[in-house]
Structure formats: C-alpha cells, structure tokens
Motif scaffolding. Structure first.
Motif, PDB file in Angstrom:
ATOM      1  N   VAL A 122      12.610 -29.033 -35.445  1.00  0.00           N
ATOM      2  CA  VAL A 122      12.356 -27.599 -35.261  1.00  0.00           C
ATOM      3  C   VAL A 122      13.039 -27.107 -33.981  1.00  0.00           C
ATOM      4  O   VAL A 122      13.606 -26.015 -33.944  1.00  0.00           O
ATOM      5  CB  VAL A 122      10.839 -27.303 -35.260  1.00  0.00           C
ATOM      6  CG1 VAL A 122      10.555 -25.868 -34.849  1.00  0.00           C
ATOM      7  CG2 VAL A 122      10.243 -27.579 -36.643  1.00  0.00           C
ATOM      8  N   MET A 125      16.591 -26.641 -34.764  1.00  0.00           N
ATOM      9  CA  MET A 125      16.754 -25.446 -35.602  1.00  0.00           C
ATOM     10  C   MET A 125      16.628 -24.183 -34.765  1.00  0.00           C
ATOM     11  O   MET A 125      17.345 -23.204 -34.988  1.00  0.00           O
ATOM     12  CB  MET A 125      15.735 -25.453 -36.743  1.00  0.00           C
ATOM     13  CG  MET A 125      16.035 -26.533 -37.769  1.00  0.00           C
ATOM     14  SD  MET A 125      14.788 -26.632 -39.066  1.00  0.00           S
ATOM     15  CE  MET A 125      15.181 -25.171 -40.023  1.00  0.00           C
ATOM     16  N   GLN A 126      15.731 -24.202 -33.780  1.00  0.00           N
ATOM     17  CA  GLN A 126      15.605 -23.029 -32.898  1.00  0.00           C
ATOM     18  C   GLN A 126      16.929 -22.758 -32.199  1.00  0.00           C
ATOM     19  O   GLN A 126      17.346 -21.616 -32.047  1.00  0.00           O
ATOM     20  CB  GLN A 126      14.532 -23.282 -31.829  1.00  0.00           C
ATOM     21  CG  GLN A 126      13.121 -23.127 -32.316  1.00  0.00           C
ATOM     22  CD  GLN A 126      12.136 -23.430 -31.188  1.00  0.00           C
ATOM     23  OE1 GLN A 126      12.091 -24.540 -30.672  1.00  0.00           O
ATOM     24  NE2 GLN A 126      11.365 -22.440 -30.800  1.00  0.00           N
ATOM     25  N   GLN A 127      17.585 -23.855 -31.793  1.00  0.00           N
ATOM     26  CA  GLN A 127      18.844 -23.709 -31.085  1.00  0.00           C
ATOM     27  C   GLN A 127      19.934 -23.104 -31.984  1.00  0.00           C
ATOM     28  O   GLN A 127      20.656 -22.199 -31.588  1.00  0.00           O
ATOM     29  CB  GLN A 127      19.272 -25.092 -30.580  1.00  0.00           C
ATOM     30  CG  GLN A 127      20.302 -25.023 -29.510  1.00  0.00           C
ATOM     31  CD  GLN A 127      19.813 -24.231 -28.314  1.00  0.00           C
ATOM     32  OE1 GLN A 127      18.787 -24.572 -27.727  1.00  0.00           O
ATOM     33  NE2 GLN A 127      20.515 -23.185 -27.963  1.00  0.00           N
ATOM     34  N   THR A 129      19.400 -21.283 -34.644  1.00  0.00           N
ATOM     35  CA  THR A 129      19.018 -19.904 -34.964  1.00  0.00           C
ATOM     36  C   THR A 129      19.370 -18.976 -33.810  1.00  0.00           C
ATOM     37  O   THR A 129      19.825 -17.853 -34.015  1.00  0.00           O
ATOM     38  CB  THR A 129      17.515 -19.833 -35.280  1.00  0.00           C
ATOM     39  OG1 THR A 129      17.263 -20.682 -36.397  1.00  0.00           O
ATOM     40  CG2 THR A 129      17.071 -18.424 -35.621  1.00  0.00           C
ATOM     41  N   ARG A 130      19.185 -19.457 -32.592  1.00  0.00           N
ATOM     42  CA  ARG A 130      19.551 -18.692 -31.403  1.00  0.00           C
ATOM     43  C   ARG A 130      21.032 -18.287 -31.470  1.00  0.00           C
ATOM     44  O   ARG A 130      21.401 -17.163 -31.170  1.00  0.00           O
ATOM     45  CB  ARG A 130      19.301 -19.602 -30.188  1.00  0.00           C
ATOM     46  CG  ARG A 130      18.886 -18.985 -28.893  1.00  0.00           C
ATOM     47  CD  ARG A 130      17.760 -17.982 -28.972  1.00  0.00           C
ATOM     48  NE  ARG A 130      16.427 -18.507 -28.884  1.00  0.00           N
ATOM     49  CZ  ARG A 130      15.492 -18.364 -29.821  1.00  0.00           C
ATOM     50  NH1 ARG A 130      15.746 -17.717 -30.939  1.00  0.00           N
ATOM     51  NH2 ARG A 130      14.296 -18.842 -29.661  1.00  0.00           N
ATOM     52  N   GLU A 133      21.503 -15.511 -33.950  1.00  0.00           N
ATOM     53  CA  GLU A 133      20.974 -14.254 -33.444  1.00  0.00           C
ATOM     54  C   GLU A 133      22.028 -13.521 -32.607  1.00  0.00           C
ATOM     55  O   GLU A 133      22.189 -12.315 -32.706  1.00  0.00           O
ATOM     56  CB  GLU A 133      19.756 -14.594 -32.582  1.00  0.00           C
ATOM     57  CG  GLU A 133      19.055 -13.434 -31.955  1.00  0.00           C
ATOM     58  CD  GLU A 133      18.159 -13.938 -30.831  1.00  0.00           C
ATOM     59  OE1 GLU A 133      18.148 -13.309 -29.782  1.00  0.00           O
ATOM     60  OE2 GLU A 133      17.487 -14.984 -31.009  1.00  0.00           O
ATOM     61  N   LEU A 150      21.297 -25.338 -40.666  1.00  0.00           N
ATOM     62  CA  LEU A 150      19.867 -25.035 -40.734  1.00  0.00           C
ATOM     63  C   LEU A 150      19.251 -25.545 -42.032  1.00  0.00           C
ATOM     64  O   LEU A 150      18.154 -26.094 -42.037  1.00  0.00           O
ATOM     65  CB  LEU A 150      19.647 -23.521 -40.610  1.00  0.00           C
ATOM     66  CG  LEU A 150      19.711 -22.990 -39.181  1.00  0.00           C
ATOM     67  CD1 LEU A 150      19.821 -21.469 -39.178  1.00  0.00           C
ATOM     68  CD2 LEU A 150      18.471 -23.418 -38.395  1.00  0.00           C
ATOM     69  N   ASP A 154      16.416 -28.260 -42.277  1.00  0.00           N
ATOM     70  CA  ASP A 154      15.206 -27.809 -42.964  1.00  0.00           C
ATOM     71  C   ASP A 154      14.817 -28.782 -44.075  1.00  0.00           C
ATOM     72  O   ASP A 154      13.642 -29.063 -44.283  1.00  0.00           O
ATOM     73  CB  ASP A 154      15.447 -26.408 -43.535  1.00  0.00           C
ATOM     74  CG  ASP A 154      14.195 -25.820 -44.151  1.00  0.00           C
ATOM     75  OD1 ASP A 154      13.139 -25.832 -43.470  1.00  0.00           O
ATOM     76  OD2 ASP A 154      14.249 -25.358 -45.299  1.00  0.00           O
TER      77      ASP A 154
ATOM     78  N   HIS B 204      12.646 -23.122 -41.206  1.00  0.00           N
ATOM     79  CA  HIS B 204      13.769 -22.206 -41.093  1.00  0.00           C
ATOM     80  C   HIS B 204      13.341 -20.902 -40.403  1.00  0.00           C
ATOM     81  O   HIS B 204      14.000 -20.394 -39.514  1.00  0.00           O
ATOM     82  CB  HIS B 204      14.202 -21.884 -42.520  1.00  0.00           C
ATOM     83  CG  HIS B 204      15.666 -21.769 -42.666  1.00  0.00           C
ATOM     84  ND1 HIS B 204      16.376 -22.526 -43.546  1.00  0.00           N
ATOM     85  CD2 HIS B 204      16.544 -20.963 -42.047  1.00  0.00           C
ATOM     86  CE1 HIS B 204      17.641 -22.194 -43.460  1.00  0.00           C
ATOM     87  NE2 HIS B 204      17.776 -21.257 -42.564  1.00  0.00           N
ATOM     88  N   ALA B 206      10.334 -20.441 -38.811  1.00  0.00           N
ATOM     89  CA  ALA B 206       9.683 -20.731 -37.529  1.00  0.00           C
ATOM     90  C   ALA B 206      10.718 -20.828 -36.417  1.00  0.00           C
ATOM     91  O   ALA B 206      10.440 -20.516 -35.264  1.00  0.00           O
ATOM     92  CB  ALA B 206       8.884 -22.030 -37.629  1.00  0.00           C
ATOM     93  N   SER B 207      11.940 -21.230 -36.778  1.00  0.00           N
ATOM     94  CA  SER B 207      12.946 -21.442 -35.736  1.00  0.00           C
ATOM     95  C   SER B 207      13.406 -20.134 -35.088  1.00  0.00           C
ATOM     96  O   SER B 207      14.130 -20.160 -34.104  1.00  0.00           O
ATOM     97  CB  SER B 207      14.137 -22.222 -36.290  1.00  0.00           C
ATOM     98  OG  SER B 207      14.876 -21.430 -37.181  1.00  0.00           O
ATOM     99  N   TRP B 208      12.986 -19.005 -35.601  1.00  0.00           N
ATOM    100  CA  TRP B 208      13.275 -17.731 -34.922  1.00  0.00           C
ATOM    101  C   TRP B 208      12.379 -17.524 -33.706  1.00  0.00           C
ATOM    102  O   TRP B 208      12.679 -16.712 -32.839  1.00  0.00           O
ATOM    103  CB  TRP B 208      13.088 -16.552 -35.888  1.00  0.00           C
ATOM    104  CG  TRP B 208      14.225 -16.439 -36.842  1.00  0.00           C
ATOM    105  CD1 TRP B 208      14.323 -17.048 -38.063  1.00  0.00           C
ATOM    106  CD2 TRP B 208      15.443 -15.713 -36.666  1.00  0.00           C
ATOM    107  NE1 TRP B 208      15.524 -16.741 -38.651  1.00  0.00           N
ATOM    108  CE2 TRP B 208      16.228 -15.919 -37.810  1.00  0.00           C
ATOM    109  CE3 TRP B 208      15.949 -14.896 -35.642  1.00  0.00           C
ATOM    110  CZ2 TRP B 208      17.491 -15.352 -37.971  1.00  0.00           C
ATOM    111  CZ3 TRP B 208      17.197 -14.326 -35.799  1.00  0.00           C
ATOM    112  CH2 TRP B 208      17.955 -14.553 -36.957  1.00  0.00           C
ATOM    113  N   ALA B 209      11.250 -18.222 -33.657  1.00  0.00           N
ATOM    114  CA  ALA B 209      10.293 -18.012 -32.568  1.00  0.00           C
ATOM    115  C   ALA B 209      10.741 -18.713 -31.288  1.00  0.00           C
ATOM    116  O   ALA B 209      11.528 -19.642 -31.325  1.00  0.00           O
ATOM    117  CB  ALA B 209       8.922 -18.542 -32.993  1.00  0.00           C
TER     118      ALA B 209
END
Ligand SMILES: Nc1ncnc2c1ncn2[C@@H]1O[C@H](COP(=O)(O)OP(=O)(O)OP(=O)(O)O)[C@@H](O)[C@H]1O
Ligand SMILES: [Mg+2]
Lengths: 191, 247
Positions: A122, A125-127, A129-130, A133, A150, A154, B204, B206-209
C-alpha cells in the motif's frame, strides 16, 4: 521488457540517432524506465547484425550514425506487437513462497506476516498514486505506466486479502486426516 | 489540532452469547486537510467506526471530538446541525432521496442550510459535472445506474462548507476511471482543508490517502508510514531484458 522491440517501434516513425532513441524511449515510458545509452548502442548493433535496422554509415562508430528500420524489422515489430507474452506458467513469486513458508514455521503468526507485506504494497501504491496526481493528466504514456504498476501491486494486495480470509476460514474448519488439501490430492493423482 | 479525534472508542452490539465487539479501543485522529483511508476485511468494524465518527451512532465507551468538541456534550439539535453543515457522509448504500432528482439531492443540504436555491443549484451542477454526470442531473435515482447513484451521493457529501467528509466504500460500484474521479474529488476537498476518512477494501483507492489505517476485528492493527520516495524504485533498466529477445 524488450528494449529491442521498443527501439524498432521508435524507428518506425523515421531514422534516428542513438541518443535520440534513449530520450524518446524514456519519454514514451513516462520517464519511469531510465535507459543507459550504452544499452541502446549494443541493441542497435545487434539489430543491425540481424538485418532489422540499417545504419546510414555502416562500419563507423554507432554513436554518430542514424538508424532506420528495414522491411524485415517492420515485420518483426508487427509480429511482436501481436504476440501475447507468455503468462501461462505461474512465475515463482517470492511473496507467495514467503507466505507458504510462514505457514510451516512454528510460532509465526501468518496474519502478521501478511500485514507486513500488505502495508509495504500500500505504501508503494501511495507513491505511484502521488505521481499520477501530479502529472498523469498531462501525459498519457506516463498515466498508462503508472496504472499498470498500480494494478500489478493491487493484484498482489488482493491475493494477500484472499490468503488471509482463506486462513481464517481454514482455522475454523476441521482438518482432513491426511493434512493434504483435496484439490492437490486430486491433481497429484492426475499426473 | 485534529479536526476529528476518536479516543479509545469501543462499540458492542447485543448481550451475552450474541454480543459482538464491533470496535475495541480505537484511537484515530485526522488533521484538517488530512486524508485517511481505513482498510479491513468485511466485518472488521469499518462502517461502525464511520457512523460513530459522524455522530450517527454513540460509542459504548470512549469519546469522539469534532473540531475539539466532544460529541457527548452536544444537544440533539447541535448534532443535527453538525451533520447537516459540517459533515458530508457517503453511505455504503448511497441513501439518495427517491423523490428528488440528482441535482436536487446534491443541493438539498445546501438549501437546508440557507443557501439560495439558485446558488445551491449552480454549486450542485458543478460538482456533478466534475464527476461526469452533467447530463444526468435531472434524472431521479431510480433512473440512474449504481455507479451514477454513487457519484451523486459523493457530490452531495462534498458540496458546501463541509469540513469533514466520511465515505463508506465510495467506489464500490464504480469502474477504475470513475473511482479515480471520486478520489480526486475528495483529495481536492482535502486541499482546501477538509478532513476526510474513506473506508475501502480496495488498495488502489486507499493509495490516494496520506495515511492508511488497517482495521481487524475492531482494532487498529497497523498503519502506513511515510511512503518511500519514487527515486528508490525508478532504476535504470538493466538485467530486465527478456532472454528471448536475443540480447
Ligand atoms: N446493528 C448491529 N447489530 C448487531 N451487530 C452489528 C450491528 N452493526 C454491525 N454489527 C456487527 O459489527 C461488526 C462490524 O460491522 P461493520 O458493519 O462495522 O463491518 P464493516 O467492516 O463495515 O464490514 P463490510 O466491509 O462488510 O461493510 C460485524 O460483525 C457486524 O455483524
Ligand atoms: Mg461496511
């Protein structure tokens, strides 16, 4: 990942120099896969040897030459684009092996092991997604690369979820005497 | 200071044999502008946590503070006002009013709060447009697909001067592109200082948080730390060649 075919694809829009190919490769993959220029020249030499590209000045230093794709290079590119990669054999996945091993080790809480890996996934994945963005609205290739990564991460996270709930259920069910799962026993007999 | 704070919150249902501890001693705080995702298997207490954070239910033990004020000290009316004005809630089953169109559903909380009908409608239309629903604004909920209803309920939760958005599986019925639009909408609300808690079992989304909290059997068992930097995994391509490519 085939640099060879990526180079053929880039040359399909016209002749190019090695350094230019490196830059275009990186731009096409959304700058996610940096490529060193030495790899580009080695690959070009081999493509030339195999008759898939031609240089404008054969025999001289490839750094100063521009390359173009030959008809057999075009045929090879089309064959490659339309051939599905081999996904039939499951890869030897290190994470799957770790979880299977954790099941065997006394005193190890497999759920805790699963959570360690889940958190790591996770965070990765946050990285990714950043990155999306900030930039993905502007660059289609980059957005596609980030999505691919991703979805790959996932699917691993989902496997961990499934593994955890399977563990939970199996800890509530009575064991069959042989200890071996039924499906596996059947597969073994088939062979 | 945290905008939302749960202190040692527990919630049980039923008694004796049938007693279920849905939450056990949960601590959670979300700063203004903070975006927290809560992940956990089915039955782990995610919806319970959200309804308690949104003052829709009372904890059995522990305390919930919103903007520094303990919910236990508010009157019924004060809580109702808080829910109408400050908190935007996306329910797991969307909860749209069947007699109102999509845009009317979105602007209802604004109008209840004294915003003029015309202005409320303009704000509602903007929110629907951002979620790709401009051409559905005059449809009634039963004329919308599941994913469209879900997006209407998200638009309703973020419009106006919300300071806390609580969303329960806000993308359950959505494909990945629409799921992403929803997360972007919540994220842009956070950029203006809104605190958000989103429940999901989809990594997928959750990774926006900024922070992901993992719930299991009613307890917070883990949470993410600062994610690794992108440079650490963007390495030159070497040794990755497909052996069949002839290199
Ligand atoms: N009103 C209720 N009465 C009795 N038990 C309840 C009630 N509401 C929830 N529970 C129980 O509390 C536990 C947590 O429920 P909750 O709805 O919070 O789970 P969840 O994490 O949201 O699950 P899901 O992912 O399936 O939505 C479950 O075991 C559920 O059966
Ligand atoms: Mg729920």
């Amino acid at each position: 990942m085939s640099i060879r075919h990526a180079i053929l694809a880039l040359l399909s829009t016209g002749p190019k120099y090695g350094l230019q190919l490196k830059q275009e490769f990186e731009a096409t993959t959304g700058d996610v896969w940096p490529l060193n220029v030495g790899q580009v020249y080695t690959t070009l030499q081999r493509l030339e040897r195999d008759g898939l590209v031609e240089s404008d000045d054969p025999g001289s230093d490839s750094a100063h030459n521009s390359f173009l794709v030959t008809p057999s290079g075009e045929a090879e590119l089309s064959r490659w684009l339309n051939t599905p990669p081999d996904l039939a054999a499951p890869p030897r996945d290190e994470l799957v092996i770790k979880v299977l091993c954790a099941l065997k080790v006394p005193g190890v809480d497999v759920t805790t092991v699963i959570q360690v890996h889940r958190r790591y996934l996770v965070e990765l994945m946050q990285q990714w997604t950043r990155l999306k963005e900030d930039e993905a609205d502007f660059d289609l290739s980059f957005a596609l690369v980030v999505d691919a990564e991703l979805f790959r991460l996932d699917s691993v996270a989902r496997w961990l979820d499934a593994a955890e709930s399977r563990l939970r259920r199996s800890s509530m069910e009575p064991r069959n005497e042989s200890g071996a799962p039924l499906l596996r026993r059947r597969l073994v007999r088939w062979r | 200071m945290s905008f939302l704070e749960l202190r040692n919150v527990s919630r049980s249902f039923g008694v004796g044999e049938a007693k279920v501890d849905a939450l056990r001693g949960v601590d959670l705080s979300v700063e203004p502008g903070g975006f927290v995702a809560v992940m956990g298997p089915s039955g782990s207490g995610k919806s319970t946590l959200l309804t308690i954070a949104g003052s829709l239910e009372e904890p059995t033990r522990g305390e919930v503070l919103i903007d520094g004020v303990s919910l236990s000290r508010l009157s019924r009316n004060e809580k109702a006002r808080l829910r109408r004005r400050t908190i935007g809630y996306v329910f797991q089953d969307f909860n749209l009013l069947a007699g109102l169109t999509a845009v009317e559903n979105v602007c209802l909380p604004l109008e209840l709060d004294g915003v003029s009908a015309k202005r409320a409608r303009a704000i509602g239309m903007d929110a629907l447009e951002e979620l790709g629903l401009a051409d559905r604004s005059n449809h009634y909920p039963d004329q919308l697909s599941g994913g469209e209803r879900q997006r209407v309920s998200i638009a309703r939760a973020v419009v106006g001067e919300r300071r806390l958005v609580l969303a329960d599986e806000p993308s359950g019925a959505l494909d990945s592109v629409n799921g992403e639009a929803v997360m972007r909408m919540i994220l842009s609300a956070c950029k203006t200082g809104v605190a958000a808690v989103v429940v999901t079992h989809d990594a997928h989304l959750a990774s926006w948080a900024d922070r992901v909290v993992f719930l299991r059997d009613g307890c917070v068992v883990d949470q993410t730390t600062a994610p690794p930097s992108p440079e650490s995994f963007l390495q030159p391509l070497s040794g990755l060649e497909d052996p069949s490519s002839g290199l």
